[in-house]
Design a protein around this motif. Structure first.
Motif, PDB file in Angstrom:
ATOM      1  N   LEU A   1     -23.914 -12.460  55.077  1.00  0.00           N
ATOM      2  CA  LEU A   1     -24.499 -12.283  56.405  1.00  0.00           C
ATOM      3  C   LEU A   1     -23.438 -12.377  57.490  1.00  0.00           C
ATOM      4  CD1 LEU A   1     -26.997 -11.947  58.198  1.00  0.00           C
ATOM      5  CD2 LEU A   1     -27.304 -14.438  58.106  1.00  0.00           C
ATOM      6  N   ASP A   2     -22.591 -13.386  57.428  1.00  0.00           N
ATOM      7  CA  ASP A   2     -21.539 -13.540  58.430  1.00  0.00           C
ATOM      8  C   ASP A   2     -20.599 -12.337  58.428  1.00  0.00           C
ATOM      9  OD1 ASP A   2     -22.567 -15.963  59.194  1.00  0.00           O
ATOM     10  OD2 ASP A   2     -21.018 -17.182  58.232  1.00  0.00           O
ATOM     11  N   ALA A   3     -20.275 -11.840  57.237  1.00  0.00           N
ATOM     12  CA  ALA A   3     -19.376 -10.691  57.151  1.00  0.00           C
ATOM     13  C   ALA A   3     -20.011  -9.448  57.757  1.00  0.00           C
ATOM     14  CB  ALA A   3     -18.991 -10.437  55.701  1.00  0.00           C
ATOM     15  N   LEU A   4     -21.310  -9.235  57.525  1.00  0.00           N
ATOM     16  CA  LEU A   4     -21.989  -8.079  58.104  1.00  0.00           C
ATOM     17  C   LEU A   4     -22.049  -8.168  59.624  1.00  0.00           C
ATOM     18  CD1 LEU A   4     -24.963  -7.590  55.600  1.00  0.00           C
ATOM     19  CD2 LEU A   4     -22.937  -6.140  55.842  1.00  0.00           C
ATOM     20  N   LEU A   5     -22.347  -9.345  60.144  1.00  0.00           N
ATOM     21  CA  LEU A   5     -22.390  -9.514  61.596  1.00  0.00           C
ATOM     22  C   LEU A   5     -21.013  -9.283  62.210  1.00  0.00           C
ATOM     23  CD1 LEU A   5     -24.697 -12.665  61.930  1.00  0.00           C
ATOM     24  CD2 LEU A   5     -25.337 -10.259  62.103  1.00  0.00           C
ATOM     25  N   ALA A   6     -19.979  -9.810  61.554  1.00  0.00           N
ATOM     26  CA  ALA A   6     -18.623  -9.620  62.058  1.00  0.00           C
ATOM     27  C   ALA A   6     -18.219  -8.151  61.993  1.00  0.00           C
ATOM     28  CB  ALA A   6     -17.645 -10.478  61.256  1.00  0.00           C
ATOM     29  N   ALA A   7     -18.565  -7.484  60.881  1.00  0.00           N
ATOM     30  CA  ALA A   7     -18.244  -6.059  60.743  1.00  0.00           C
ATOM     31  C   ALA A   7     -18.960  -5.236  61.809  1.00  0.00           C
ATOM     32  CB  ALA A   7     -18.618  -5.566  59.348  1.00  0.00           C
ATOM     33  N   GLY A   8     -20.224  -5.580  62.089  1.00  0.00           N
ATOM     34  CA  GLY A   8     -20.959  -4.875  63.129  1.00  0.00           C
ATOM     35  C   GLY A   8     -20.354  -5.088  64.496  1.00  0.00           C
ATOM     36  N   SER A   9     -19.992  -6.327  64.787  1.00  0.00           N
ATOM     37  CA  SER A   9     -19.368  -6.620  66.073  1.00  0.00           C
ATOM     38  C   SER A   9     -18.066  -5.847  66.232  1.00  0.00           C
ATOM     39  CB  SER A   9     -19.110  -8.125  66.180  1.00  0.00           C
ATOM     40  OG  SER A   9     -18.500  -8.448  67.413  1.00  0.00           O
ATOM     41  N   HIS A  10     -17.299  -5.769  65.158  1.00  0.00           N
ATOM     42  CA  HIS A  10     -16.038  -5.030  65.183  1.00  0.00           C
ATOM     43  C   HIS A  10     -16.268  -3.553  65.451  1.00  0.00           C
ATOM     44  CE1 HIS A  10     -11.836  -4.371  64.353  1.00  0.00           C
ATOM     45  NE2 HIS A  10     -12.092  -3.559  63.349  1.00  0.00           N
ATOM     46  N   ARG A  11     -17.448  -3.047  65.099  1.00  0.00           N
ATOM     47  CA  ARG A  11     -17.789  -1.640  65.304  1.00  0.00           C
ATOM     48  C   ARG A  11     -18.567  -1.413  66.589  1.00  0.00           C
ATOM     49  NH1 ARG A  11     -16.894  -2.569  60.154  1.00  0.00           N
ATOM     50  NH2 ARG A  11     -16.313  -0.893  58.700  1.00  0.00           N
ATOM     51  N   GLY A  12     -18.656  -2.411  67.434  1.00  0.00           N
ATOM     52  CA  GLY A  12     -19.295  -2.258  68.729  1.00  0.00           C
ATOM     53  C   GLY A  12     -20.790  -2.441  68.744  1.00  0.00           C
ATOM     54  N   VAL A  13     -21.373  -3.025  67.680  1.00  0.00           N
ATOM     55  CA  VAL A  13     -22.814  -3.271  67.657  1.00  0.00           C
ATOM     56  C   VAL A  13     -23.164  -4.323  68.710  1.00  0.00           C
ATOM     57  CG1 VAL A  13     -24.696  -4.235  66.278  1.00  0.00           C
ATOM     58  CG2 VAL A  13     -23.099  -2.603  65.255  1.00  0.00           C
ATOM     59  N   SER A  14     -24.200  -4.042  69.496  1.00  0.00           N
ATOM     60  CA  SER A  14     -24.568  -4.932  70.598  1.00  0.00           C
ATOM     61  C   SER A  14     -25.608  -5.961  70.194  1.00  0.00           C
ATOM     62  CB  SER A  14     -25.081  -4.115  71.788  1.00  0.00           C
ATOM     63  OG  SER A  14     -26.185  -3.304  71.399  1.00  0.00           O
ATOM     64  N   ASP A  15     -26.592  -5.554  69.396  1.00  0.00           N
ATOM     65  CA  ASP A  15     -27.665  -6.453  68.988  1.00  0.00           C
ATOM     66  C   ASP A  15     -28.002  -6.178  67.526  1.00  0.00           C
ATOM     67  OD1 ASP A  15     -28.555  -7.864  71.565  1.00  0.00           O
ATOM     68  OD2 ASP A  15     -28.589  -5.751  72.147  1.00  0.00           O
ATOM     69  N   PHE A  16     -28.582  -7.203  66.884  1.00  0.00           N
ATOM     70  CA  PHE A  16     -28.906  -7.107  65.463  1.00  0.00           C
ATOM     71  C   PHE A  16     -30.380  -7.422  65.244  1.00  0.00           C
ATOM     72  CE2 PHE A  16     -24.469  -8.189  65.852  1.00  0.00           C
ATOM     73  CZ  PHE A  16     -23.834  -7.452  64.873  1.00  0.00           C
ATOM     74  N   TRP A  17     -30.947  -6.819  64.204  1.00  0.00           N
ATOM     75  CA  TRP A  17     -32.293  -7.177  63.776  1.00  0.00           C
ATOM     76  C   TRP A  17     -32.307  -7.269  62.265  1.00  0.00           C
ATOM     77  CZ3 TRP A  17     -31.136  -2.008  64.140  1.00  0.00           C
ATOM     78  CH2 TRP A  17     -31.629  -1.170  63.125  1.00  0.00           C
ATOM     79  N   LEU A  18     -33.317  -7.933  61.733  1.00  0.00           N
ATOM     80  CA  LEU A  18     -33.532  -7.974  60.290  1.00  0.00           C
ATOM     81  C   LEU A  18     -35.006  -8.200  60.016  1.00  0.00           C
ATOM     82  CD1 LEU A  18     -34.039 -11.176  59.400  1.00  0.00           C
ATOM     83  CD2 LEU A  18     -31.570 -11.297  59.631  1.00  0.00           C
ATOM     84  N   LEU A  19     -35.401  -7.981  58.770  1.00  0.00           N
ATOM     85  CA  LEU A  19     -36.784  -8.126  58.335  1.00  0.00           C
ATOM     86  C   LEU A  19     -36.818  -9.104  57.179  1.00  0.00           C
ATOM     87  CD1 LEU A  19     -37.446  -4.275  58.199  1.00  0.00           C
ATOM     88  CD2 LEU A  19     -37.800  -5.804  60.155  1.00  0.00           C
ATOM     89  N   VAL A  20     -37.761 -10.029  57.199  1.00  0.00           N
ATOM     90  CA  VAL A  20     -37.853 -11.021  56.138  1.00  0.00           C
ATOM     91  C   VAL A  20     -39.321 -11.343  55.891  1.00  0.00           C
ATOM     92  CG1 VAL A  20     -37.575 -12.934  57.788  1.00  0.00           C
ATOM     93  CG2 VAL A  20     -37.089 -13.310  55.366  1.00  0.00           C
ATOM     94  N   MET A  21     -39.682 -11.473  54.635  1.00  0.00           N
ATOM     95  CA  MET A  21     -41.054 -11.826  54.292  1.00  0.00           C
ATOM     96  C   MET A  21     -41.414 -13.173  54.925  1.00  0.00           C
ATOM     97  SD  MET A  21     -42.534  -9.571  52.190  1.00  0.00           S
ATOM     98  CE  MET A  21     -43.639 -10.486  51.123  1.00  0.00           C
ATOM     99  N   ALA A  22     -42.591 -13.257  55.492  1.00  0.00           N
ATOM    100  CA  ALA A  22     -43.026 -14.503  56.123  1.00  0.00           C
ATOM    101  C   ALA A  22     -43.066 -15.647  55.122  1.00  0.00           C
ATOM    102  CB  ALA A  22     -44.397 -14.306  56.763  1.00  0.00           C
ATOM    103  N   SER A  23     -43.317 -15.338  53.862  1.00  0.00           N
ATOM    104  CA  SER A  23     -43.419 -16.373  52.826  1.00  0.00           C
ATOM    105  C   SER A  23     -42.066 -16.852  52.309  1.00  0.00           C
ATOM    106  CB  SER A  23     -44.232 -15.828  51.645  1.00  0.00           C
ATOM    107  OG  SER A  23     -43.612 -14.670  51.094  1.00  0.00           O
ATOM    108  N   ASN A  24     -40.985 -16.174  52.666  1.00  0.00           N
ATOM    109  CA  ASN A  24     -39.653 -16.518  52.149  1.00  0.00           C
ATOM    110  C   ASN A  24     -39.000 -17.564  53.052  1.00  0.00           C
ATOM    111  OD1 ASN A  24     -37.090 -16.620  51.028  1.00  0.00           O
ATOM    112  ND2 ASN A  24     -36.933 -14.407  50.761  1.00  0.00           N
TER     113      ASN A  24
END
Length: 256
Positions: free
Chosen positions: A201-224
């Motif tokens: 997760l940290d690597a993906l966020l860092a990679a996105g930031s390096h590529r100019g991503v401004s905001d992030f979203w994700l989807l997760v089962m409510a039961s998880n």
């Protein structure tokens, strides 16, 4: 990000291979691989929900797929839910939409010794096999459809290995209109509760930031609850919810 924007980003981040827009509803099909790519996105309110449901039923029946709706938890869904309740559609897979504003992200970038995660722009066979072993349903034919879905959108793929070099956890960041969607977070059964998921997760966020991503979203089962705790610990917060509503199967008449 508004929920309407997130819905549009989600549709582009996980695109169905077969789609049609009819009266404001988006019909999506991909050989039955994942509910998301094989469900109706009621993007706009239909003037006549009962008629629209009948038309949708025929669209999916012609593809030999069940009729499933991805219904978001807001006031726009009230009229549709009334019709689906009357027709006894099931409620499945309640899912949280979580968001993270860009800015407060891990300092290290992929390739830095502090983050020993492999980053690529295409999913390797190892990446696909680990993800499919956790989240997949079906064999090689279904996995091939899943690969086409994943690679239909510009993405970053992360993989971390254990001390023996075996793949331990993977994840994907879909990059859409300057925003990043975290998908396919999967940790092998023998590698859980060892921090591999957080590394990915940290690597993906860092990679996105390096590529100019401004905001992030994700989807997760409510039961998880374990995954929710991971994402909350990384700074994600709930923004909305949705669930899937599926038509109950019709019992075939006996020939006896």
């Amino acid at each position: 990000m508004s929920l309407a924007l997130i819905e549009a980003l989600m549709d582009r981040a996980w695109p169905a291979l077969d789609r049609e827009v009819a009266g404001g509803w988006v019909m999506r099909a991909a050989g039955g691989v994942t509910q998301r790519a094989n469900s109706v996105w009621p993007k706009e309110e239909a003037g006549d929900n009962e008629s629209a449901v009948r038309d949708a039923t025929q669209w999916y029946r012609s593809r030999r797929l069940p009729l499933i709706f991805q219904v978001f938890d807001d006031e726009r869904s009230a009229a549709l839910n009334t019709v689906l309740d009357a027709q006894r559609f099931t409620r499945q897979s309640e899912t949280l939409i979580m968001v993270h504003p860009g800015g407060t992200l891990p300092a290290a970038l992929p390739g830095d010794p502090a983050i020993d995660v492999e980053i690529s722009e295409e999913p390797s066979d190892e990446w696909l096999r680990l993800w499919w072993s956790v989240d997949g349903r079906g064999g090689d034919a279904e996995l091939d459809i899943a690969r086409k879905i994943l690679t239909s959108c510009p993405s970053v793929y992360a993989l971390v290995r254990d001390d023996d070099g075996a793949p331990a956890a993977v994840g994907r960041l879909a990059v859409v209109q300057g925003n990043g969607g975290v998908y396919c977070m999967a940790t092998g059964a023998g590698h859980r509760r060892r921090g591999f998921g957080r590394q990915v997760l940290d690597a993906l966020l860092a990679a996105g930031s390096h590529r100019g991503v401004s905001d992030f979203w994700l989807l997760v089962m409510a039961s998880n609850t374990a995954a929710r705790a991971l994402y909350e610990g990384a700074g994600f917060a709930e923004r909305g919810r949705y669930l899937y509503r599926q038509a109950k199967p019709q019992r075939a008449l006996s020939g006896c």
